[in-house]
Design an enzyme around this catalytic site. Structure first.
Site, PDB file in Angstrom:
ATOM      1  NE  ARG A 126      -0.487  -0.166   4.839  1.00 45.69           N
ATOM      2  CZ  ARG A 126       0.237   0.678   5.559  1.00 45.69           C
ATOM      3  NH1 ARG A 126       0.260   1.963   5.248  1.00 45.69           N
ATOM      4  NH2 ARG A 126       0.950   0.255   6.577  1.00 45.69           N
ATOM      5  CG  ASP A 245       6.083   4.927  12.919  1.00 51.61           C
ATOM      6  OD1 ASP A 245       6.910   5.326  12.077  1.00 51.61           O
ATOM      7  OD2 ASP A 245       4.949   4.527  12.603  1.00 51.61           O
TER       8      ASP A 245
HETATM    9  C1  0GY Z   1       6.191   3.795   9.309  1.00 46.95           C
HETATM   10  C2  0GY Z   1       5.018   3.141   8.761  1.00 46.95           C
HETATM   11  C3  0GY Z   1       4.324   3.499   7.645  1.00 46.95           C
HETATM   12  C4  0GY Z   1       4.750   4.386   6.630  1.00 46.95           C
HETATM   13  C5  0GY Z   1       5.994   4.471   6.132  1.00 46.95           C
HETATM   14  O1  0GY Z   1       7.575   5.140   4.619  1.00 46.95           O
HETATM   15  C6  0GY Z   1       6.390   5.230   4.942  1.00 46.95           C
HETATM   16  O2  0GY Z   1       5.574   5.898   4.323  1.00 46.95           O
HETATM   17  O3  0GY Z   1       6.977   3.819   6.712  1.00 46.95           O
HETATM   18  C7  0GY Z   1       3.010   2.845   7.422  1.00 46.95           C
HETATM   19  O4  0GY Z   1       2.157   3.437   6.747  1.00 46.95           O
HETATM   20  O5  0GY Z   1       2.808   1.719   7.921  1.00 46.95           O
HETATM   21  O6  0GY Z   1       7.145   3.114   9.653  1.00 46.95           O
HETATM   22  O7  0GY Z   1       6.205   5.010   9.413  1.00 46.95           O
END
Ligand code: 0GY
Length: 289
Positions: A126, A245
């Protein structure tokens, strides 16, 4: 930002937990601001701006000393916001970038000088269009020469297929968010045990005991996720990292209070010794030595 996008918590509580001196939040991001560092055209979501100043404010509020800032997919392979934050933070931050294979040696050297110590390979469908594994492998071979490592993000059902690829990587491999287990299945389920076996059999594999807010079914204070994090910290005390996070992209159910996340650390790492390893010694070995 996207209409259904939840902004980060405006007023996180001051945690009762006091991290040891030098503690590292080893998974967080900076987003934009979009008028200075535009989001990538190929992005799958448009976040709320989460600039470096806000991240550094949160670091201080939580009683942490340092950040590992991880390039997120909304900035694609343009690491400008990340590098800007790293230069500003100096010794207080290190980074993990996303790179294209045509990146020059001098660009890599420049990122290294700014504090980048790894690259992230994202397999979450996604979030990104798929990259052939051969490309990732070639990227890993290049960054290995700099002493960098690889951070991987995938979801539990994809692990089995990824194991041969992960075992072929020439560097340390840090797996985001415990490999995203389905916590309703419990620690003994073959899916989580497959992940444990990967760490057992490949000493290059580390993991971040992060993101209870994403993995939980029960909701805050995430009691259904804690057994997974505690299990990994106990079994792999030298290969686990912790991170907020922040700013928690793509949360749909709720936005976590970062102070609560920090207050869960003593449940994950119950002794002063295990907290020191998780928050200081391990990240320092990987990012500051
Ligand atoms: C996180 C998790 C997410 C997003 C990303 O790189 C990103 O866009 O890592 C998520 O949507 O699960 O680690 O920040």
């Amino acid at each position: 930002m996207d209409p259904d996008y939840l902004p980060f918590h405006a007023d996180p509580r001051k945690p009762a937990f006091q991290p040891p001196a030098g503690a590292v939040d080893a998974h967080c991001h900076v987003f934009g601001p979009g008028d200075v560092f535009p989001y990538a055209p190929e992005r799958k979501y448009t976040p709320c701006d989460a600039p470096k100043e806000k991240l550094f404010e949160l670091r201080d509020h939580l009683g942490f000393s340092r950040n590992v800032i991880v390039q997120a997919t909304c900035h694609g392979k343009d690491n400008a916001a990340l590098v800007d934050a790293l230069r500003d933070a100096g010794e207080k931050a290190r980074g993990v970038a996303s790179i294209a294979l045509d990146i020059s040696d001098s660009e890599l050297q420049e990122m290294d000088a700014a504090g980048v110590r790894g690259v992230r390979f994202n397999f979450v469908k996604r979030l990104v269009d798929a990259t052939p594994k051969e490309e990732f492998l070639r990227a890993a071979e290049r960054i290995a020469e700099l002493g960098w490592h690889v951070v991987v993000y995938f979801e539990a059902p994809d692990l089995e297929e990824l194991i041969p690829f992960l075992n072929s990587l020439p560097t340390v491999i840090v797996v985001d968010h415990m490999g995203r287990p389905d916590v309703s299945k419990g620690i003994d389920h073959p899916d989580f045990q497959r992940f444990v076996k990967l760490l057992d059999t490949n000493e290059n594999v580390w993991t971040k005991v992060s993101c209870p807010e994403r993995l939980t079914i029960a909701g805050p204070p995430y009691a259904d996720v804690t057994p997974f994090s505690r299990f990994l910290v106990e079994k792999f005390p030298d290969r686990t990292l912790w991170g907020t996070d922040w700013p928690h992209p793509n949360m749909k159910s709720h936005m976590p209070d970062d102070g609560l996340l920090a207050d869960l650390i003593p449940e994950i790492a119950p002794t002063a010794q295990s907290q020191l390893a998780l928050l200081v010694d391990n990240p320092v070995r990987l990012y500051w030595s």
